[in-house]
Design a protein around this motif. Structure first.
Motif, PDB file in Angstrom:
ATOM      1  N   UNK A 174      45.310  25.955  43.987  1.00  0.00           N
ATOM      2  CA  UNK A 174      45.225  27.227  43.256  1.00  0.00           C
ATOM      3  C   UNK A 174      44.962  27.047  41.766  1.00  0.00           C
ATOM      4  N   UNK A 175      45.538  26.026  41.200  1.00  0.00           N
ATOM      5  CA  UNK A 175      45.354  25.814  39.762  1.00  0.00           C
ATOM      6  C   UNK A 175      43.901  25.530  39.409  1.00  0.00           C
ATOM      7  N   UNK A 176      43.101  25.130  40.401  1.00  0.00           N
ATOM      8  CA  UNK A 176      41.699  24.785  40.144  1.00  0.00           C
ATOM      9  C   UNK A 176      40.780  25.998  40.162  1.00  0.00           C
ATOM     10  N   UNK A 177      41.202  27.069  40.822  1.00  0.00           N
ATOM     11  CA  UNK A 177      40.287  28.178  41.086  1.00  0.00           C
ATOM     12  C   UNK A 177      40.589  29.382  40.189  1.00  0.00           C
ATOM     13  N   UNK A 178      39.625  30.296  40.155  1.00  0.00           N
ATOM     14  CA  UNK A 178      39.821  31.593  39.514  1.00  0.00           C
ATOM     15  C   UNK A 178      40.010  32.597  40.645  1.00  0.00           C
ATOM     16  N   UNK A 179      41.156  33.268  40.681  1.00  0.00           N
ATOM     17  CA  UNK A 179      41.515  34.158  41.780  1.00  0.00           C
ATOM     18  C   UNK A 179      41.608  35.600  41.285  1.00  0.00           C
ATOM     19  N   UNK A 180      40.930  36.509  41.978  1.00  0.00           N
ATOM     20  CA  UNK A 180      40.897  37.912  41.555  1.00  0.00           C
ATOM     21  C   UNK A 180      40.807  38.821  42.772  1.00  0.00           C
ATOM     22  N   UNK A 181      40.999  40.118  42.551  1.00  0.00           N
ATOM     23  CA  UNK A 181      40.865  41.109  43.618  1.00  0.00           C
ATOM     24  C   UNK A 181      40.021  42.273  43.111  1.00  0.00           C
ATOM     25  N   UNK A 182      39.327  42.925  44.039  1.00  0.00           N
ATOM     26  CA  UNK A 182      38.529  44.098  43.675  1.00  0.00           C
ATOM     27  C   UNK A 182      39.396  45.147  42.986  1.00  0.00           C
ATOM     28  N   UNK A 183      40.575  45.389  43.564  1.00  0.00           N
ATOM     29  CA  UNK A 183      41.516  46.358  43.014  1.00  0.00           C
ATOM     30  C   UNK A 183      42.793  45.641  42.609  1.00  0.00           C
ATOM     31  N   UNK A 184      43.317  46.015  41.456  1.00  0.00           N
ATOM     32  CA  UNK A 184      44.444  45.296  40.869  1.00  0.00           C
ATOM     33  C   UNK A 184      45.782  45.721  41.441  1.00  0.00           C
ATOM     34  N   UNK A 225      50.182  46.384  38.477  1.00  0.00           N
ATOM     35  CA  UNK A 225      48.888  45.754  38.708  1.00  0.00           C
ATOM     36  C   UNK A 225      49.052  44.230  38.685  1.00  0.00           C
ATOM     37  N   UNK A 226      48.225  43.552  39.468  1.00  0.00           N
ATOM     38  CA  UNK A 226      48.187  42.095  39.470  1.00  0.00           C
ATOM     39  C   UNK A 226      46.852  41.670  38.869  1.00  0.00           C
ATOM     40  N   UNK A 227      46.896  41.076  37.702  1.00  0.00           N
ATOM     41  CA  UNK A 227      45.671  40.698  36.995  1.00  0.00           C
ATOM     42  C   UNK A 227      45.115  39.386  37.545  1.00  0.00           C
ATOM     43  N   UNK A 228      43.831  39.114  37.311  1.00  0.00           N
ATOM     44  CA  UNK A 228      43.241  37.841  37.741  1.00  0.00           C
ATOM     45  C   UNK A 228      43.962  36.668  37.102  1.00  0.00           C
ATOM     46  N   UNK A 229      43.889  35.534  37.765  1.00  0.00           N
ATOM     47  CA  UNK A 229      44.513  34.328  37.210  1.00  0.00           C
ATOM     48  C   UNK A 229      43.622  33.124  37.466  1.00  0.00           C
ATOM     49  N   UNK A 230      43.826  32.094  36.662  1.00  0.00           N
ATOM     50  CA  UNK A 230      43.048  30.874  36.820  1.00  0.00           C
ATOM     51  C   UNK A 230      42.062  30.676  35.693  1.00  0.00           C
TER      52      UNK A 230
END
Length: 234
Positions: free
Chosen positions: A129-139, A81-86
């Motif tokens: 990228x370091x400024x934003x919160x990046x996520x996906x519906x599915x991990x 899984x790839x978790x949200x980052x930022x």
């Protein structure tokens, strides 16, 4: 001749075994005309039977819940899984649908050529990228990138909690599946996203993977990003 007789005897006994006769004499009488009783099966616990944990109330415990809760739909799929980052309280939160195959190998969302185009889009609105919160519906990525309707419903509910806890200033949705999941048809023209804690300004545009194959769509994407720039905090 003896071999033929032995084969015939074995076949004869096998036929009676198939008919349900497994002994010559039994100690209890048997009603051969009674329909066979179907044995009662003991319910077996499966992962879907595990009660869902209560959703967390801060972002740190939310990340732990995403990674460890056994009821997440991604538990049924192969791959990491790839978790949200930022940061939380970011000027912009970006949501995509799911990791691409290249993302799984890189361990990060929007990598490879799509990621390069995405970084260019961010530079166009004065962010990185370091400024934003990046996520996906599915991990993670399901086989064939196909998800069930129930999984989309669960992902939408999970994302409403995510947005509330991440508390960004603006929201940008990438791709048709993300838009349709988070902005139902009745709200497709809306620029407001309803989350668990209130509402948030939302913008929606094409996924970078589509822009790579359809460069003509970049003009419409740029128009949407210009609208986002106008609402970005100084």
């Amino acid at each position: 001749m003896r071999e033929n007789l032995a084969e015939a005897a074995n076949a004869y006994m096998a036929w009676w075994n198939l008919a349900g006769v497994d002994c010559a004499v039994g100690e209890e009488p048997v009603d051969w005309l009674r329909p066979a009783q179907t044995p009662t099966r003991t319910p077996v616990s499966v992962p879907g039977d595990i009660p869902a944990q209560a959703k967390p109330h801060n972002f740190e415990t939310f990340l732990t819940w995403l990674a460890e809760d056994a009821t997440q739909p991604e538990r049924r799929w192969p791959g990491a899984m790839i978790l949200p980052e930022g940061p939380t309280h970011a000027p912009l939160m970006v949501i995509t649908d799911m990791p691409d195959p290249a993302d799984i190998g890189a361990g990060a969302l929007l990598s490879d050529r799509a990621g390069q185009l995405f970084d260019a889009m961010l530079r166009a609105i004065g962010l990185k990228r370091a400024d934003i919160h990046l996520a996906s519906l599915f991990l993670s990525r399901p086989p064939g990138a196909m998800v069930e309707a129930s999984d989309l419903t669960a992902a939408a509910a999970r994302m409403r909690t995510h947005v509330m806890l991440a508390a960004p200033r603006r929201l940008l949705l990438l791709g048709d599946r993300t838009i349709r999941t988070l902005l139902p048809a009745a709200d497709s023209g809306s620029r407001v996203f309803n989350h668990d804690g209130g509402t948030l300004s939302v913008f929606a545009t094409f996924h970078p993977r589509l822009l790579l194959g359809q460069p003509a769509a970049k003009a419409e994407c740029w128009r949407i990003l210009q609208g986002l720039i106008e609402e970005m905090p100084e």
